[in-house]
Design an enzyme around this catalytic site. Structure first.
Site: not given
Ligand code: ADP
Length: 545
Positions: A187, A442, A447
């Site tokens: 990640t 918050k 929220w």
């Molecule tokens: P990182 O954790 O470094 O950002 P990832 O690509 O695995 O790497 O990120 C996943 C996260 O990105 C999700 O848990 C979410 O918070 C966010 N995310 C992904 N797609 C969307 C979307 N379409 N809208 C909002 N948030 C998104």
């Protein structure tokens, strides 16, 4: 005597080997291409790709790579990277894509944690790796790939083409189990330390099938796919694997692609499908407006990684005739979780109603179970209002992080993965991501969704980008602060944003202040980096404090 009834189908392992072998035969004439700065696209056929992948697998074996060994890449998107995508897992190794934009500390941590045996690095990014080379004891060898015309190979290093030239191709593939590790990604550390996710062959196999479905991205043989999402970011959303499975024409964006490179490839190659994070599409839109690029060949732009604002989706549909497909996923989910598609009976809805659906991230993909739960772990109703942590499970969802017992709290006792995203799900099954848990603001007892407020601000005609963060407040605990980037050539006063928001937002959700900034800092995968903004504004004093 009872006659056997169950389990009478073959136990055929779901491995990438099947996709590769089928593809090698069916799509031999199809094209794969890579952008090389200052040169015409490098083009070759699937037949060339297959032959080179088999040579590469032979080379890996000759270099001592054995079952389960990690074969790392440190590279931009290219056909060479695609060859590694396939050669490593097919010969029994594990493909580990390293993010080239990581800090030296994170990079060292990740390579050592994964125990990489070999790294294939692009010449243009090699210096980053060179700086930490002596801190990577498990890495036995580094192979350099010439990604630009001018690239040189440092003395004493093996060069990729030379390696391939001298290698004996494999004549077949080892029998693999579907639960064998095929790839691994960390990640990118937007939240906390990087954690390793190991994809099995089975997870990727099923994910590719789902991703290509008409109700998902609908990727097929007649598509021309442009890969912009870095191949080190959740395997470029796994689309290069799906692309090979279906035999699509595929173009790799090459070293450090800029918005103009993207426009040029889409226009010249008549790209039909591509995907990237919203910040890329904000920049491409600006360029299409000012320079008149023709991107109308696109049938779909997959957009995700962070929220795709409504106005952006509308602009692409209206100005360029291109439909955006909003998706949500995570590195931990190979990465596909949800994709937005209007249901057939929604086609008659008003435009406003349709975009209210499109701004959500879609309904769960087949293969993904989703639920939202409150703090006590109680499941919440799908009513579009109840907000809770989004949890998922399915055959391509991480079951445990690699060698990381401390992260066990990301999994529930009853077998779900806790995404760390806060969401609502409506009665039609469409998920709306309100925020990441740590980005929610918050204020008093309420929220505030930073994503909602950002979306509103970014629909202001003078705004290029906006990020809303929580800043500490003595009375309200936290209050929203909007960091806004004006479009080039415009001047924007904070009051204009507040006046614009006032009729749309509850009083308590209105940002206390608007900071006009030059740029919103981005993470290594192009998302708004709120961690950096929070740090920058941590000493901000609210006016009314
Ligand atoms: P990182 O954790 O470094 O950002 P990832 O690509 O695995 O790497 O990120 C996943 C996260 O990105 C999700 O848990 C979410 O918070 C966010 N995310 C992904 N797609 C969307 C979307 N379409 N809208 C909002 N948030 C998104």
């Amino acid at each position: 005597m009872s006659v056997p009834l169950d389990d009478l189908m073959m136990h055929y392992p779901l491995t990438l080997t099947h996709f590769f072998e089928r593809s090698r035969r069916l799509w031999a004439k199809k094209t794969l291409a890579t952008r090389v700065p200052g040169q015409p696209l490098h083009r070759y056929t699937y037949a060339d790709f297959a032959a080179r992948t088999m040579r590469l697998a032979g080379a890996l074996a000759a270099l001592g790579i054995r079952k389960g060994d990690r074969v790392a890449t440190f590279a931009w998107n290219s056909h060479r990277h695609l060859e590694l995508y396939w050669a490593a897992p097919l010969m029994g190794g594990v493909l580990h894509t390293l993010n080239i934009r990581l800090s030296p500390q994170d990079l060292t941590f990740i390579v050592n944690h994964a125990g990489d045996s070999i790294i294939f690095a692009d010449a243009s990014v090699w210096p980053v790796l060179a700086g930490v080379r002596d801190q990577l004891p498990t890495v036995r060898r580094i192979v350099i790939m010439r990604d630009t015309h001018e690239a040189t190979v440092p003395a004493g290093f093996t060069e990729y083409e030379a390696l391939l030239k001298d290698a004996a191709p494999v004549t077949g593939w080892p029998a693999l189990d579907e639960t064998d590790a095929a790839g691994m990604c960390y990640t990118s550390g937007t939240t906390g330390n990087p954690k390793g996710v190991v994809y099995t062959h089975r997870a990727m196999f099923l994910h590719c099938l789902a991703q290509s479905m008409a109700d998902q991205f609908g990727i097929s043989e007649d598509d021309t796919v442009l890969h912009i999402v870095p191949m080190f970011h959740a395997n470029s959303w796994c689309i290069p694997f799906t692309g090979v499975m279906v035999g699509a024409t595929q173009i790799f964006a090459g070293p450090n692609p800029q918005p103009r490179d993207i426009c040029e490839i889409i226009q010249n190659e008549k790209v039909t499908f591509t995907g990237a994070v919203p910040t890329v599409w904000i920049a491409v839109k600006e360029l299409c407006e000012t320079e008149g690029w023709d991107i109308s060949s696109l049938r779909t732009i997959a957009i995700g990684g962070s929220a795709a604002p409504k106005h952006l989706q509308m602009a692409y549909a209206k100005q360029f005739g291109v439909r955006m497909s909003h998706a949500w996923g995570m590195t931990e989910m190979t990465p596909l979780g949800t994709v937005t598609r209007l249901k057939s009976y929604m086609q008659d809805w008003s435009e406003e109603q349709q975009y209210d659906v499109r701004v959500r991230v879609g309904y769960p993909s087949v293969g993904v179970d989703a639920r939202i739960v409150d703090d006590a772990g109680t499941e919440l109703p799908w009513d579009g209002v109840s907000m809770g942590e989004l949890q998922v499970r399915g055959p391509w969802v991480v079951g445990a992080y690699y060698n990381n017992p401390e992260a066990a709290d990301r999994f529930t006792r009853d077998g779900w993965f806790r995404t760390g995203d806060v969401a609502t799900i409506d009665a039609e099954g469409y998920v709306q991501i309100t925020d990441r848990t740590k980005d929610l603001i918050k204020s008093g007892g309420e929220w505030i969704s930073s994503v909602d407020v950002e979306n509103m601000i970014m629909s202001h005609p003078k705004v290029l980008e906006a990020a809303v963060i929580a800043v500490p407040h003595p009375k309200w605990v936290e209050r929203p602060l909007a960091c806004v980037v004006p479009k080039p050539g415009t001047t924007l006063a904070p009051a204009e944003i507040l006046d614009f928001l006032r009729p749309q937002l509850a009083k308590w959700a209105l940002p206390d202040e608007v900071a006009i900034v030059e740029a919103v800092p981005k993470t290594s995968v192009g998302k708004f980096d709120k961690k950096v903004l929070r740090e920058r504004f941590k000493d901000w004093t609210p006016k009314d404090a």
